[in-house]
Scaffold this motif. Structure first.
Motif, PDB file in Angstrom:
ATOM      1  N   UNK A 190       0.877  -1.112  -0.034  1.00 41.38           N
ATOM      2  CA  UNK A 190      -0.174   0.122   0.008  1.00 41.38           C
ATOM      3  C   UNK A 190       0.823   1.227   0.077  1.00 41.38           C
ATOM      4  N   UNK A 191       0.327   2.386  -0.462  1.00 40.92           N
ATOM      5  CA  UNK A 191       1.271   3.541  -0.420  1.00 40.92           C
ATOM      6  C   UNK A 191       1.727   3.808   1.195  1.00 40.92           C
ATOM      7  N   UNK A 196      -0.252   5.842   9.298  1.00 38.71           N
ATOM      8  CA  UNK A 196      -0.209   6.827  10.246  1.00 38.71           C
ATOM      9  C   UNK A 196       0.777   7.459  10.642  1.00 38.71           C
ATOM     10  N   UNK A 197       1.976   7.098  10.988  1.00 37.71           N
ATOM     11  CA  UNK A 197       3.034   7.737  11.159  1.00 37.71           C
ATOM     12  C   UNK A 197       3.416   8.800  10.082  1.00 37.71           C
ATOM     13  N   UNK A 200       1.074  11.786  10.310  1.00 38.43           N
ATOM     14  CA  UNK A 200       1.286  12.525  11.264  1.00 38.43           C
ATOM     15  C   UNK A 200       2.617  13.481  10.915  1.00 38.43           C
ATOM     16  N   UNK A 201       3.616  12.842  10.325  1.00 40.11           N
ATOM     17  CA  UNK A 201       4.838  13.529  10.209  1.00 40.11           C
ATOM     18  C   UNK A 201       4.668  14.859   9.293  1.00 40.11           C
ATOM     19  N   UNK A 202       3.796  14.567   7.902  1.00 38.67           N
ATOM     20  CA  UNK A 202       3.637  15.554   7.126  1.00 38.67           C
ATOM     21  C   UNK A 202       2.337  16.439   7.544  1.00 38.67           C
TER      22      UNK A 202
END
Length: 309
Positions: A190-191, A196-197, A200-202
């Protein structure tokens, strides 16, 4: 009080963004990097758009706009990683010369005949200078010569302001590239953007950028209005924009699996520009010190009662 940009300001910014995207894309950056670093046709296009004369008074052939109009345009120059010295000449040199009552070069600047290198003691280099020993920049598209100059505080503040504006545009561009890459790079079927990590960073980058933008616009308004507190607002803008750009550069590299460091990935142009501008016109430590001295020395009143004073 309405702090939003006017419809005319938004339309101008959008028009410049569209134009720069059309003439100064990633393939152009690679062509310039592999050639002479500059293309006269690009500068001529900016002249035809009227951008060098944006802040030049109308009686001298310009558009007669102000720093609040120019700041988001400087951000667009950062977004496209513009190589030409438009920001230094049109958005720093012009208001600096006007503040000193020097009008002799206004018409030539508006016509695109003059590009104005900026000399200041806070930098050991001069960007796009014609004389002096050539220096190597971390940004391959910056042309630097050894130099320095006086210590005019107005020049420092104007240049730091417009550097901050460019940094938020650069950060925006890096975030967009990271998001697009996260959509197409797959891991475990998957992309990576689905994890989730990564989200959150973006998201942290997006928050930092959006928090920095109004700080930069506030500094532009303070400089335009000649407020005594303007230098502190400029330092706040430089710190906020630098932090947003550094965070986004680091995150974008990680999203690319560290490939962002490599020449094969376009991201490296924006990443290196952000590194170069982070230390230009005052380091983070320099600007934090100005903020500390103003706040701790009570020169700048803080708190809700002073926010709109």
């Amino acid at each position: 009080m309405d702090f939003r940009f006017t419809e005319d300001q938004l339309l101008l910014t959008e028009s410049v963004r569209d134009y720069l995207a059309a003439i100064h894309g990633q393939e152009v950056l690679r062509r310039l990097d592999q050639g002479d670093k500059r293309d006269p046709a690009i500068w001529q296009g900016l002249v035809e758009m009227g951008l060098p004369g944006l802040l030049v008074p109308e009686e001298h052939g310009g558009l007669g706009l102000n720093l609040v109009d120019a700041a988001p345009i400087a951000a667009e120059c950062g977004r496209c990683c513009l190589t030409e010295p438009l920001v230094d000449t049109a958005f720093v040199a012009v208001p600096w010369l006007l503040a000193k009552g020097e009008y002799s070069q206004m018409a030539a600047i508006a016509a695109g005949v003059v590009k104005y290198p900026l000399h200041h003691s806070i930098n050991p280099w001069v960007a796009d200078g014609s004389d002096g020993e050539a220096l190597t920049s971390v940004d391959p598209l910056r042309l630097l010569v050894r130099g320095g100059g006086g210590d005019d505080p107005q020049l420092l503040n104007l240049a730091a302001l417009m550097t901050a504006a460019q940094l938020v545009g650069i950060a925006d561009a890096m975030l967009q590239q990271a998001v697009e890459y996260a959509k197409i790079r797959t891991q475990f079927g998957q992309p990576v953007g689905a994890f989730q990590a990564i989200k959150h960073q973006l998201a942290n980058c997006a928050v930092a950028i959006e928090f920095a933008k109004p700080v930069v616009w506030r500094a532009a308004a303070a400089m335009q209005d000649g407020l005594a507190s303007a230098p502190v607002h400029v330092s706040h803008a430089k710190v906020a924009a630098t932090d947003a750009a550094m965070l986004t550069a680091e995150t974008a590299i990680q999203v690319h699996g560290a490939m962002g460091y490599t020449y094969e990935v376009d991201l490296h142009f924006w990443m290196k520009r952000s590194w170069a501008l982070a230390g230009a016109w005052g380091s983070r430590a320099f600007h934090l010190k100005r903020i500390d001295e103003a706040v701790l020395g009570s020169a700048l009143q803080i708190g809700p009662q002073a926010t709109f004073a």
